[in-house]
Write a protein that holds these residues in place. Sequence first.
Motif, short mmCIF file in Angstrom:
data_model
loop_
_atom_site.label_atom_id
_atom_site.label_comp_id
_atom_site.label_asym_id
_atom_site.label_seq_id
_atom_site.Cartn_x
_atom_site.Cartn_y
_atom_site.Cartn_z
N GLU A 116 2.05 2.54 2.50
CA GLU A 116 1.82 3.20 3.79
C GLU A 116 2.99 2.88 4.73
N THR B 88 0.83 -1.21 0.00
CA THR B 88 0.00 0.00 0.00
C THR B 88 0.87 1.26 0.00
N SER C 121 3.73 -0.51 6.73
CA SER C 121 3.06 -1.65 6.11
C SER C 121 4.07 -2.52 5.36
#
Length: 150
Positions: free
Chosen positions: A43, A41, A46
């Motif tokens: 992010e 992702t 993550s």
Amino acid sequence: MAFVIDKTVDIDAPAELVWQVLTDVEKYGEWNPFCLECKTTLEPGSPIDMKVRLVGPKPKQQREFIRSHTPGEEFSYCMKPAPLGLLSSERSHTVTALADGRTRYVSHFQLNGPLAPVVSGLLGGALTTGFTGMTDAVKSRAEALKAVRD
């Protein structure tokens, strides 16, 4: 002693397009000779799950973790460090727009820790080939996409 692979290439395509190539990880299998599959992702914190081609015919599963992500500019990730600081890694992709509508792409990889010389001795050639191949392929992919759009 750290093991470092730095590759820089100027690409005849706008930074937005180069960024799109780098972050459209679901399409890595279409053009990337080193990272055959990738899921993330982007992010921070993550996972980034990859299948990479190192040695032998079978791709290696690799799970690392997103360290930073500045949309349109850079993202980086690292392995979960080995106990006692024996081995850690850093990997980053940086995109910089140049004045002439071109883009500079910088690929950085670094192994740190007491085991870095052992790992680089065993895999250094394959890692260098892989990161060089990916850098060259980013350039080719972005320039081909630009040609289609023009």
